[in-house]
Design an enzyme around this catalytic site. Structure first.
Site, PDB file in Angstrom:
ATOM      1  CG  ASP A  18      -2.668  -8.201   0.919  1.00 34.19           C
ATOM      2  OD1 ASP A  18      -1.954  -8.418   1.906  1.00 34.19           O
ATOM      3  OD2 ASP A  18      -3.727  -7.525   0.977  1.00 34.19           O
ATOM      4  CG  HIS A  50      -6.355  -5.179   1.792  1.00 33.79           C
ATOM      5  ND1 HIS A  50      -5.788  -6.020   2.722  1.00 33.79           N
ATOM      6  CD2 HIS A  50      -7.514  -4.737   2.323  1.00 33.79           C
ATOM      7  CE1 HIS A  50      -6.574  -6.071   3.795  1.00 33.79           C
ATOM      8  NE2 HIS A  50      -7.637  -5.302   3.577  1.00 33.79           N
ATOM      9  CG  ASP A 106      -4.724  -9.829   3.503  1.00 36.53           C
ATOM     10  OD1 ASP A 106      -4.483 -10.346   2.394  1.00 36.53           O
ATOM     11  OD2 ASP A 106      -4.444  -8.644   3.777  1.00 36.53           O
ATOM     12  CG  HIS A 132      -1.974  -1.003   1.249  1.00 34.13           C
ATOM     13  ND1 HIS A 132      -2.870  -1.170   0.215  1.00 34.13           N
ATOM     14  CD2 HIS A 132      -2.287  -1.946   2.172  1.00 34.13           C
ATOM     15  CE1 HIS A 132      -3.681  -2.178   0.501  1.00 34.13           C
ATOM     16  NE2 HIS A 132      -3.350  -2.669   1.679  1.00 34.13           N
TER      17      HIS A 132
HETATM   18  N1  Q9C Z   1     -11.554   1.679   8.272  1.00 33.58           N
HETATM   19  C1  Q9C Z   1      -2.487  -5.043   4.372  1.00 33.58           C
HETATM   20  O1  Q9C Z   1      -3.115  -6.080   4.344  1.00 33.58           O
HETATM   21  N2  Q9C Z   1      -7.957  -1.272   7.074  1.00 33.58           N
HETATM   22  N3  Q9C Z   1      -3.022  -3.894   4.728  1.00 33.58           N
HETATM   23  C2  Q9C Z   1      -8.356   0.001   7.550  1.00 33.58           C
HETATM   24  C3  Q9C Z   1     -10.154   1.531   8.052  1.00 33.58           C
HETATM   25  C4  Q9C Z   1      -6.624  -1.264   6.626  1.00 33.58           C
HETATM   26  C5  Q9C Z   1      -4.403  -3.834   5.067  1.00 33.58           C
HETATM   27  C6  Q9C Z   1      -9.810   0.078   7.796  1.00 33.58           C
HETATM   28  C7  Q9C Z   1      -6.248  -2.546   5.979  1.00 33.58           C
HETATM   29  C8  Q9C Z   1      -4.813  -2.508   5.537  1.00 33.58           C
HETATM   30  C9  Q9C Z   1      -1.042  -5.032   4.020  1.00 33.58           C
HETATM   31 ZN    ZN Z   2      -4.003  -6.968   2.801  1.00 32.60          ZN
END
Ligand code: Q9C
Ligand code: ZN
Length: 691
Positions: free
Chosen positions: A183, A185, A276, A143
């Site tokens: 991943d 995301h 994940d 990210h």
């Molecule tokens: N409402 C990785 O898996 N979530 N990052 C935030 C805010 C963040 C995931 C939710 C998820 C980040 C590397």
């Molecule tokens: Zn992730």
């Protein structure tokens, strides 16, 4: 121990370093991205005797000059200093300005080690010192943007390693890199770093949920295919929902990733290996099993002479990530054949997503222009292709070619027509709510693909579940359909009646079953607030779409173009608006009543009717705006409870995209309501005002 000279023995690098556990939340708050993640993985590997069978490496901090190939000096300076004394008191304040980020005194070192680790193993694999490798690192990286830490990521580990091989180690012969980001995301940072660079093919499969899943921007859309010389070298497979598992990923591998990899012929593969999307992950909502991961990895070992580097990204269930990494290391070691099986079939939305991705990229990757295998289409009947003839010049069926004839994705067609076919009308009870003359319908021919037996269910003249009956009842009643959005532009609205698409629309509409033109068009203003919300739609791409505040206020004024159409057409328009703008992939209401005449009575009485069946759509509410020529004026918008969600930020408010804005302006100008300047001011004002 097998002899080291045994040529079958794979040299697998395994990198783990306890120092990367020192990055933790400053006050010990619970956080999913915590040191136990990599400890759990390492313990599992040790308990299975894996390190002894691998080449174990320890981490080195990366040098700034390499990090600078993707990050700004400002960002490097920030990460370097976050752990220094003078920053201590400011940690929390600084971190709170970031998106899903925390810092402590171990953060800088861990960030530098994570990058250095991925660089180190990548170089060794590129050189041939190792066949493949896995770097068990944290913080994760995908990210991280060039000037921004986000999503638990500080430096973009994989992107830095890729640049290092390409720019700093040309002698190793790495000219083309495939990055596979599995991943759950979207790997927004990595995508941006190589968006214009054909030397890196970035492939990301992720939950997207139509732009609602983290990082919740349009960047993860399948429309994002790269730019300039990088066009075609960015591939996003955006899941419409959670629940994706082994079968879905394998389908994407078989139909998208592997054909592209075959043609691209990378020199090395870097995997942004988040776990994940694993079953039981608390953030992902997907269900890949360790066997699924091992299969996904195994299928990649046939490329780049098996040169594969895995770098850990996300993954928040300790057991799931440990089991999954173990399964992957076993694949790399190639000691035993894989054992396991895939339980489920791919979700129907998976075939739709695959089709969308292939459609978007088929001019770049020839292999993506092949039809999905017939067995896939038959066992998942929704995505079979349906051809809809829109005009008499029927020479070819080239898609959207001069508007002569288009091929639409049957998915939409089925979703639109099938729920309606289930609608049960009770004429006696409700027929008197509105009574009007019968309007004869002239149906356009619908040509269905022969090879798709299930498509028979779509034949419009068949009496399926009373389809003909309710249609004939609804077709005898007229309403004014009021539009305050893109449908103010008549050519746009006519797509929902006649089918097809206009400039700015991403995909064609199937049209209503009754394709006769509206019997009248008039303009009005209504005392409701116009606003823009959501952040991405299928039809218009990035940018919010128009909504009308369901409550009226004498100080508000919205322009509205009203079309006199039958209730049957209103139904079909309503369904298209919702299925094309839907959020969860399909109308939830297959089989449910969407609209009947009694509903219209209720709408008139209560001024609105929230449609349970369309909850998943953008417009879940029918609003009654009074009468014109003794006919009800109806429009579609959000419900009052959604207004609260827009206000609280739970649902995004977002200005219109340029295409969408242009369409609204065109509607107002061509409809002779206001000048272009006034129209622009009107839209901008609506986009600026608070709800
Ligand atoms: N409402 C990785 O898996 N979530 N990052 C935030 C805010 C963040 C995931 C939710 C998820 C980040 C590397
Ligand atoms: Zn992730």
């Amino acid at each position: 121990m097998a002899a080291p000279e045994d040529p079958r023995r794979r040299r697998v690098g395994l990198l783990y370093d306890e120092r990367m556990c020192h990055h933790a939340t400053p006050d010990g708050e619970i956080h999913p991205e915590n040191p136990d993640r990599i400890r759990a993985i390492w313990q599992k590997l040790e308990s299975e005797g894996i390190p002894q069978r691998c080449v174990v490496l320890s981490a080195k901090e990366a040098e700034d000059k390499y990090i600078a190939s993707v990050h700004t000096p400002r960002h490097i300076k920030l990460i370097k200093n976050i752990s220094s004394k003078k920053f201590n008191s400011q940690h929390l304040r600084i971190a709170s300005e970031f998106n899903s980020i925390y810092f402590n005194k171990g953060s800088s070192e861990a960030a530098y080690l994570a990058v250095g680790s991925v660089m180190e193993v990548s170089e060794k694999v590129a050189k041939g010192d190792l066949d493949s490798a896995i770097a068990i690192v944290r913080p994760p990286g995908h990210h991280a943007e060039s000037d921004e830490a986000m999503g638990f990521c500080l430096f973009n580990n994989v992107a830095i390693a890729a640049n290092f091989l390409l720019n700093e180690r040309p002698e190793l012969g790495i000219r083309k890199i495939l990055i596979v980001d599995w991943d759950v995301h979207h790997g927004n940072g990595t995508q941006n770093m190589f968006y214009k660079d054909p030397r890196v093919l970035f492939f990301s499969v992720h939950r997207f949920d139509f732009g609602m899943f983290y990082p919740a921007s349009g960047d993860g859309s399948y429309c994002m295919i790269g730019e300039g010389p990088g066009a075609g070298y960015n591939i996003n497979v955006p899941w419409e929902q959670g629940q994706c598992g082994d079968a879905d990923y394998v389908a994407v591998w078989d139909h998208v990733l592997l054909p592209v990899a075959e043609s691209y012929d990378p020199d090395i593969i870097l995997i942004s290996a988040g776990f994940d999307a694993a079953v039981d992950d608390p953030l992902g909502g997907c269900c890949i099993t360790p066997y699924g991961y091992s299969l996904m990895l195994k299928k990649l070992t046939g490329f780049a002479q098996g040169k594969i580097v895995m770098a850990l990204e996300g993954g928040y269930n300790l057991k799931s990530i440990a089991d999954s990494v173990l399964a992957c290391v076993k694949v790399l070691l190639e000691e035993k054949p894989l054992v396991g099986s895939i339980k489920a079939q791919p979700l129907e939305s998976t075939w739709r997503v695959i089709q969308e991705v292939c459609h978007e990229l088929k001019t770049f990757w020839l292999a993506l222009s092949v039809e999905l295998p017939q067995k896939v289409l038959v066992s998942n009947w929704r995505p079979c292709s349906v051809e809809l003839n829109l005009s008499s010049s029927s020479e070819s069926t080239v898609e959207n070619d001069g508007g002569a004839s288009i091929t639409i994705c049957a998915t939409n067609f089925v979703e639109i027509i099938e729920p309606l076919s289930k609608l049960n009308m009770d004429e006696d009870n409700h027929g008197k709510a509105i009574t009007l003359d019968h309007i004869p319908t002239d149906k356009s021919p619908v040509v269905l693909s022969e090879e798709c037996p299930n498509a028979q269910a779509l034949m419009p003249d068949k009496n399926v579940d009373g389809c003909t009956h309710w249609r004939s009842v609804l077709s005898k009643n007229e309403v004014w359909y009021g539009s305050y959005g893109s449908n103010m532009w008549k050519p746009g609205f006519l797509c929902y009646i006649k089918g097809g698409k206009v400039e700015g629309m991403n995909e064609p509409c199937p049209g209503s079953q009754d394709k006769s033109s509206p019997k009248g068009v008039i303009w009005k203003t209504v005392p409701h607030q116009l606003f823009f919300a959501r952040s991405l739609t299928r039809t218009w791409g990035k940018g919010g779409v128009a909504f009308l505040h369901p409550e009226s206020n004498k100080n508000d004024k919205a322009y509205m173009c009203m079309y006199r159409i039958t209730l049957e057409q209103f139904n079909d328009v309503l369904l298209q608006e919702n299925s094309l703008h839907q959020e969860n992939g399909k109308s939830q209401g297959a089989g449910a009543t969407l609209l009947d005449l009694s509903d219209i009575g209720v709408v008139a009485e209560n001024k609105s009717l929230p449609l349970e069946a369309l909850k998943a759509g953008w417009y879940s509410n029918i609003l009654y705006l009074g009468e014109e020529d003794n006919l009800p004026i109806l429009t579609m918008t959000c419900s009052c409870s959604e207004i609260d969600q827009f206000r609280s930020g739970e649902l995004p408010i977002s200005g219109p995209s340029n295409d969408y804005m242009n369409t609204l302006v065109r509607g107002l100008v061509e409809g002779k309501q206001i000048t272009r300047e006034e129209a622009i001011a009107y839209i901008n004002d609506a986009a600026m005002r608070e709800l």
